[in-house]
Design a protein around this motif. Structure first.
Motif, PDB file in Angstrom:
ATOM      1  N   LEU A 263       0.836  -1.197   0.000  1.00 30.90           N
ATOM      2  CA  LEU A 263       0.000   0.000   0.000  1.00 30.90           C
ATOM      3  C   LEU A 263       0.875   1.251   0.000  1.00 30.90           C
ATOM      4  O   LEU A 263       0.661   2.179  -0.781  1.00 30.90           O
ATOM      5  CB  LEU A 263      -0.939   0.002   1.214  1.00 30.90           C
ATOM      6  CG  LEU A 263      -1.810   1.235   1.401  1.00 30.90           C
ATOM      7  CD1 LEU A 263      -2.799   1.399   0.262  1.00 30.90           C
ATOM      8  CD2 LEU A 263      -2.559   1.158   2.716  1.00 30.90           C
TER       9      LEU A 263
ATOM     10  N   CYS B 204      -6.395  -4.487   4.789  1.00 29.29           N
ATOM     11  CA  CYS B 204      -5.521  -3.715   3.905  1.00 29.29           C
ATOM     12  C   CYS B 204      -5.346  -4.475   2.596  1.00 29.29           C
ATOM     13  O   CYS B 204      -4.937  -5.638   2.596  1.00 29.29           O
ATOM     14  CB  CYS B 204      -4.187  -3.506   4.608  1.00 29.29           C
ATOM     15  SG  CYS B 204      -2.972  -2.606   3.641  1.00 29.29           S
TER      16      CYS B 204
ATOM     17  N   LEU C 133      -8.203  -0.335  -1.402  1.00 27.47           N
ATOM     18  CA  LEU C 133      -7.050  -0.109  -0.545  1.00 27.47           C
ATOM     19  C   LEU C 133      -7.334  -0.629   0.851  1.00 27.47           C
ATOM     20  O   LEU C 133      -6.446  -1.131   1.517  1.00 27.47           O
ATOM     21  CB  LEU C 133      -6.692   1.370  -0.496  1.00 27.47           C
ATOM     22  CG  LEU C 133      -6.347   2.007  -1.838  1.00 27.47           C
ATOM     23  CD1 LEU C 133      -5.858   3.435  -1.636  1.00 27.47           C
ATOM     24  CD2 LEU C 133      -5.330   1.198  -2.592  1.00 27.47           C
TER      25      LEU C 133
END
Length: 187
Positions: free
Chosen positions: A27, A63, A73
């Motif tokens: 991420l 996540c 996300l």
């Protein structure tokens, strides 16, 4: 060594893909981590009265979950269903922006705004997408709201009282069921 402190490998929790440190690194490397944190915080501050006391049992966050065609996300699950998520906008194979989606209690949204849902849709037609939430756990009471988000604006447009409506729905969901997804999600 005390034998009661030795962990039996059969009882070690499995690490699911959306609950690994690697997902956080991906991420951070590939997307706007600062914005994702701001959006998640915006939802949690609005919807979950005591997030530190209710994580795992009442809600969890994932996540880079595999749901949402790999474009999400994060996803926040509240009770047995999704309460919010953040997704990417893809144009020509490239991330071109981000969308925040939250689920809110329709009656609370209408009462807080003093307007019927149809009027809110007209008023915010250029900024917010409204949709009926169809999951059975919502029992016909929920609406999803989606908007594009930016670091300078990690939430919905001013004048849309979504926070109280998100909190009302989250409270109902927390009262009705425990979080079913915490074993798959990040803590």
């Amino acid at each position: 060594m005390n034998p009661t402190t030795v962990k039996d490998e059969r009882h070690v929790p499995r690490a699911y893909p959306s609950a690994t440190e690697d997902n956080y690194f991906r991420l951070k490397e590939s997307y706007d981590l600062e914005l994702a944190v701001a959006v998640a915080r915006t939802y949690l501050d609005a919807a979950i009265a005591h997030p530190k006391d209710t994580i795992d049992v009442g809600w969890s966050i994932s996540c880079l979950p595999s749901t949402g065609a790999g474009r999400r996300l994060f996803t926040v699950n509240v009770g047995a269903v999704e309460g919010a998520c953040m997704s990417t906008i893809i144009e020509n194979g490239v991330v071109d922006g981000y969308i925040m989606t939250v689920y809110v209690d329709r009656r609370t949204l209408e009462a807080a705004s003093g307007q019927a849902l149809a009027e809110l849709e007209r008023r915010f037609e250029n900024d917010v997408f409204f949709d009926n939430a169809t999951h059975a756990m919502f029992k016909g009471r929920a609406v999803s709201l989606s908007t594009e988000v930016f670091v300078s604006s990690p939430g919905f447009p001013p004048g849309l009282p979504w926070q109280r409506a998100a909190a009302a729905l989250a409270d109902q969901l927390l009262d009705e069921s425990k979080c079913l997804y915490s074993r798959y999600h990040n803590k």
